[in-house]
Design a protein around this motif. Structure first.
Motif, PDB file in Angstrom:
ATOM      1  N   HIS A 101     -11.258  39.479  16.923  1.00 54.79           N
ATOM      2  CA  HIS A 101      -9.753  38.630  16.435  1.00 54.79           C
ATOM      3  C   HIS A 101      -9.228  38.275  17.484  1.00 54.79           C
ATOM      4  N   ILE A 102      -8.951  38.822  18.539  1.00 53.12           N
ATOM      5  CA  ILE A 102      -8.339  37.803  19.273  1.00 53.12           C
ATOM      6  C   ILE A 102      -9.031  36.531  19.861  1.00 53.12           C
ATOM      7  N   TRP A 103     -10.078  36.102  20.265  1.00 60.06           N
ATOM      8  CA  TRP A 103     -11.149  35.659  20.810  1.00 60.06           C
ATOM      9  C   TRP A 103     -11.173  34.579  19.598  1.00 60.06           C
ATOM     10  N   HIS A 104     -11.271  35.072  18.185  1.00 59.82           N
ATOM     11  CA  HIS A 104     -11.222  33.750  17.473  1.00 59.82           C
ATOM     12  C   HIS A 104      -9.877  32.994  17.471  1.00 59.82           C
ATOM     13  N   LEU A 105      -8.750  34.078  17.756  1.00 64.00           N
ATOM     14  CA  LEU A 105      -7.702  33.244  17.206  1.00 64.00           C
ATOM     15  C   LEU A 105      -7.741  32.007  18.373  1.00 64.00           C
ATOM     16  N   GLN A 106      -7.929  32.375  20.095  1.00 59.63           N
ATOM     17  CA  GLN A 106      -7.993  31.619  21.151  1.00 59.63           C
ATOM     18  C   GLN A 106      -8.554  30.899  20.553  1.00 59.63           C
ATOM     19  N   LYS A 107     -10.260  30.631  20.196  1.00 62.67           N
ATOM     20  CA  LYS A 107     -10.865  29.483  19.694  1.00 62.67           C
ATOM     21  C   LYS A 107     -10.182  28.574  19.172  1.00 62.67           C
ATOM     22  N   SER A 108      -9.365  29.169  17.900  1.00 64.39           N
ATOM     23  CA  SER A 108      -8.914  28.147  17.206  1.00 64.39           C
ATOM     24  C   SER A 108      -7.407  27.559  17.900  1.00 64.39           C
ATOM     25  N   ILE A 109      -6.389  27.704  18.477  1.00 60.19           N
ATOM     26  CA  ILE A 109      -5.377  27.481  19.421  1.00 60.19           C
ATOM     27  C   ILE A 109      -6.073  26.254  20.324  1.00 60.19           C
ATOM     28  N   ASP A 110      -7.294  26.486  20.807  1.00 63.07           N
ATOM     29  CA  ASP A 110      -7.648  25.811  22.121  1.00 63.07           C
ATOM     30  C   ASP A 110      -8.462  24.762  21.107  1.00 63.07           C
ATOM     31  N   GLY A 111      -8.623  24.629  19.956  1.00 57.52           N
ATOM     32  CA  GLY A 111      -9.061  23.514  19.546  1.00 57.52           C
ATOM     33  C   GLY A 111      -7.262  22.619  18.512  1.00 57.52           C
ATOM     34  N   ILE A 112      -6.858  22.888  18.348  1.00 58.81           N
ATOM     35  CA  ILE A 112      -5.534  23.079  17.537  1.00 58.81           C
ATOM     36  C   ILE A 112      -4.730  21.419  19.478  1.00 58.81           C
ATOM     37  N   ASN A 113      -5.178  23.003  20.293  1.00 55.42           N
ATOM     38  CA  ASN A 113      -4.223  22.010  21.486  1.00 55.42           C
ATOM     39  C   ASN A 113      -4.789  20.834  22.157  1.00 55.42           C
ATOM     40  N   LYS A 114      -5.977  20.659  21.652  1.00 55.29           N
ATOM     41  CA  LYS A 114      -7.451  19.195  22.028  1.00 55.29           C
ATOM     42  C   LYS A 114      -6.706  18.346  20.823  1.00 55.29           C
ATOM     43  N   VAL A 115      -6.331  18.695  19.957  1.00 55.12           N
ATOM     44  CA  VAL A 115      -6.364  17.677  18.812  1.00 55.12           C
ATOM     45  C   VAL A 115      -4.328  17.145  19.128  1.00 55.12           C
ATOM     46  N   LEU A 116      -3.770  18.047  19.597  1.00 55.08           N
ATOM     47  CA  LEU A 116      -2.706  17.958  19.801  1.00 55.08           C
ATOM     48  C   LEU A 116      -2.479  16.628  21.158  1.00 55.08           C
ATOM     49  N   TRP A 117      -2.834  17.310  22.181  1.00 55.73           N
ATOM     50  CA  TRP A 117      -3.339  16.222  23.504  1.00 55.73           C
ATOM     51  C   TRP A 117      -3.862  15.168  23.120  1.00 55.73           C
ATOM     52  N   THR A 118      -4.788  14.821  22.246  1.00 55.85           N
ATOM     53  CA  THR A 118      -5.233  13.321  21.808  1.00 55.85           C
ATOM     54  C   THR A 118      -4.201  12.628  21.098  1.00 55.85           C
ATOM     55  N   VAL A 119      -4.007  13.382  20.140  1.00 56.43           N
ATOM     56  CA  VAL A 119      -2.705  12.342  19.346  1.00 56.43           C
ATOM     57  C   VAL A 119      -1.701  12.093  20.267  1.00 56.43           C
ATOM     58  N   GLY A 120      -0.960  12.787  20.950  1.00 54.50           N
ATOM     59  CA  GLY A 120      -0.089  12.296  21.742  1.00 54.50           C
ATOM     60  C   GLY A 120      -0.485  10.816  22.896  1.00 54.50           C
ATOM     61  N   PHE A 121      -2.366  11.940  23.405  1.00 52.90           N
ATOM     62  CA  PHE A 121      -2.237   9.724  24.386  1.00 52.90           C
ATOM     63  C   PHE A 121      -2.242   9.419  23.464  1.00 52.90           C
TER      64      PHE A 121
END
Length: 66
Positions: free
Chosen positions: A35-55
């Motif tokens: 479960h923690i692996w899946h949560l980390q994967k989701s957080i990584d995806g959200i992090n990429k989206v936020l960096w893209t929007v910020g850029f």
């Protein structure tokens, strides 16, 4: 005689508790490794989206402001 019955019951209770502890360890291991692996994967995806929007916002601000 009654003391022997109590000893047997206590031993059976201990065996039952050990089994429950073993199941709990398996469940904790499942949560920790799966479960923690899946949560980390989701957080990584959200992090990429936020960096893209910020850029993109930074580029827009740079182009507009000069």
């Amino acid at each position: 005689m009654e003391e022997q019955n109590i000893d047997i019951k206590n031993k059976l209770d201990i065996v039952e508790l050990k089994g429950e502890i073993k199941l709990l360890r398996q469940e904790v291991d499942t949560v920790k490794n799966n479960h923690i692996w899946h949560l980390q994967k989701s957080i990584d995806g959200i992090n990429k989206v936020l960096w893209t929007v910020g850029f993109i916002l930074w580029v827009i601000k740079t182009v507009i402001m000069g």
